[in-house]
Design a protein around this motif. Structure first.
Motif, PDB file in Angstrom:
ATOM      1  N   VAL A 150       8.696  15.949  -7.057  1.00 50.93           N
ATOM      2  CA  VAL A 150       7.848  15.285  -6.067  1.00 50.93           C
ATOM      3  C   VAL A 150       6.445  15.877  -6.156  1.00 50.93           C
ATOM      4  O   VAL A 150       6.280  17.099  -6.101  1.00 50.93           O
ATOM      5  CB  VAL A 150       8.424  15.445  -4.645  1.00 50.93           C
ATOM      6  CG1 VAL A 150       7.479  14.844  -3.605  1.00 50.93           C
ATOM      7  CG2 VAL A 150       9.806  14.804  -4.550  1.00 50.93           C
ATOM      8  N   ILE A 151       5.443  15.000  -6.309  1.00 51.00           N
ATOM      9  CA  ILE A 151       4.056  15.476  -6.397  1.00 51.00           C
ATOM     10  C   ILE A 151       3.194  14.954  -5.248  1.00 51.00           C
ATOM     11  O   ILE A 151       2.082  15.441  -5.053  1.00 51.00           O
ATOM     12  CB  ILE A 151       3.407  15.114  -7.748  1.00 51.00           C
ATOM     13  CG1 ILE A 151       3.381  13.594  -7.952  1.00 51.00           C
ATOM     14  CG2 ILE A 151       4.114  15.824  -8.892  1.00 51.00           C
ATOM     15  CD1 ILE A 151       2.503  13.126  -9.100  1.00 51.00           C
ATOM     16  N   ALA A 152       3.700  13.962  -4.512  1.00 52.30           N
ATOM     17  CA  ALA A 152       2.904  13.405  -3.408  1.00 52.30           C
ATOM     18  C   ALA A 152       3.799  12.547  -2.525  1.00 52.30           C
ATOM     19  O   ALA A 152       4.908  12.166  -2.912  1.00 52.30           O
ATOM     20  CB  ALA A 152       1.754  12.557  -3.947  1.00 52.30           C
ATOM     21  N   HIS A 153       3.273  12.244  -1.352  1.00 51.45           N
ATOM     22  CA  HIS A 153       3.905  11.294  -0.430  1.00 51.45           C
ATOM     23  C   HIS A 153       2.819  10.312  -0.025  1.00 51.45           C
ATOM     24  O   HIS A 153       1.717  10.727   0.365  1.00 51.45           O
ATOM     25  CB  HIS A 153       4.461  12.013   0.801  1.00 51.45           C
ATOM     26  CG  HIS A 153       5.604  12.921   0.478  1.00 51.45           C
ATOM     27  ND1 HIS A 153       6.909  12.499   0.429  1.00 51.45           N
ATOM     28  CD2 HIS A 153       5.618  14.237   0.154  1.00 51.45           C
ATOM     29  CE1 HIS A 153       7.685  13.511   0.106  1.00 51.45           C
ATOM     30  NE2 HIS A 153       6.928  14.580  -0.069  1.00 51.45           N
ATOM     31  N   ARG A 154       3.124   9.009  -0.138  1.00 50.06           N
ATOM     32  CA  ARG A 154       2.147   7.980   0.240  1.00 50.06           C
ATOM     33  C   ARG A 154       2.854   6.645   0.364  1.00 50.06           C
ATOM     34  O   ARG A 154       4.006   6.498  -0.013  1.00 50.06           O
ATOM     35  CB  ARG A 154       1.014   7.914  -0.781  1.00 50.06           C
ATOM     36  CG  ARG A 154       1.423   7.442  -2.154  1.00 50.06           C
ATOM     37  CD  ARG A 154       0.202   7.314  -3.063  1.00 50.06           C
ATOM     38  NE  ARG A 154       0.568   6.711  -4.320  1.00 50.06           N
ATOM     39  CZ  ARG A 154       0.215   7.162  -5.491  1.00 50.06           C
ATOM     40  NH1 ARG A 154      -0.528   8.252  -5.587  1.00 50.06           N
ATOM     41  NH2 ARG A 154       0.567   6.541  -6.592  1.00 50.06           N
ATOM     42  N   GLY A 155       2.136   5.675   0.859  1.00 44.94           N
ATOM     43  CA  GLY A 155       2.680   4.328   0.953  1.00 44.94           C
ATOM     44  C   GLY A 155       2.635   3.645  -0.398  1.00 44.94           C
ATOM     45  O   GLY A 155       1.748   3.934  -1.207  1.00 44.94           O
ATOM     46  N   ASP A 156       3.579   2.747  -0.645  1.00 42.53           N
ATOM     47  CA  ASP A 156       3.542   2.019  -1.914  1.00 42.53           C
ATOM     48  C   ASP A 156       2.400   1.007  -1.883  1.00 42.53           C
ATOM     49  O   ASP A 156       1.918   0.615  -0.822  1.00 42.53           O
ATOM     50  CB  ASP A 156       4.900   1.395  -2.251  1.00 42.53           C
ATOM     51  CG  ASP A 156       5.239   0.132  -1.468  1.00 42.53           C
ATOM     52  OD1 ASP A 156       4.606  -0.127  -0.438  1.00 42.53           O
ATOM     53  OD2 ASP A 156       6.148  -0.591  -1.900  1.00 42.53           O
TER      54      ASP A 156
END
Length: 182
Positions: A150-156
């Protein structure tokens, strides 16, 4: 397992027998379809919806749809993107990897993912990315078991759904045993 590219029929459509198989594959994983929200009713996925989704993907020349068969039966599909729309993103992407639940945990997903990675590596790419919906712990476990981090969290990009973005560095192939490296 035999893996082949989805090729549209003359005129741009998906041949009817293949569309029937693809619709069955998409409909078989009702739980994933309910999580993703990609189809209006996960209990009633129709051929015209699958055709629209796939032909919509294939208008991008950087997109490929790979189909995996085992003993002649369609068991999995993957959608790949050679270049992300964001020019700051250097990596190719796996947009979807779908395995028929009736044959999950038999190695089909791993083999298809490995095949996709090999195609990108052969094209000179050094890493690959994908996004997993935050509400899909099974998907996250699958990809992290394959070495994705996992390198980031964001909306698609399409629907803004919360996602974990994962990346895997693709190892360079080693010279065959006994071969001299340059």
């Amino acid at each position: 397992m035999i893996i082949d590219l989805l090729r549209l029929a003359p005129g741009g459509g998906i041949p009817a027998p293949l569309l029937t198989e693809l619709t069955a594959l998409y409909a078989a994983d009702r739980d994933f379809q309910a999580l993703s929200g990609d189809f209006p009713d996960p209990d009633d996925i129709r051929p015209e919806q699958v055709a629209a989704a796939l032909t919509g993907e294939l208008v991008d020349p950087d997109v490929e749809v790979l189909l995996a068969r085992d003993s002649g039966r369609l068991v999995a599909a993957a959608i790949t993107l050679a270049r992300h729309p964001d020019p700051a993103d250097p990596d190719p992407w796996i947009g979807l990897l779908l395995v028929d639940p009736a044959v999950q945990r038999q190695g089909h997903g791993r083999r298809l993912a490995s095949h996709v990675e090999g195609r990108f590596r052969a094209a000179g790419r050094t890493a690959v990315r994908l996004a997993v919906l935050e509400n899909n712990p099974k998907g996250l476990a699958f990809w992290t078991a394959l070495g994705y981090e996992v390198i980031a969290h964001r909306g698609d990009r399409r629907l803004g759904r919360p996602c974990a973005v994962l990346r895997k560095v693709l190892p360079t192939p080693r010279p065959a045993s006994g071969a001299l490296a340059p």
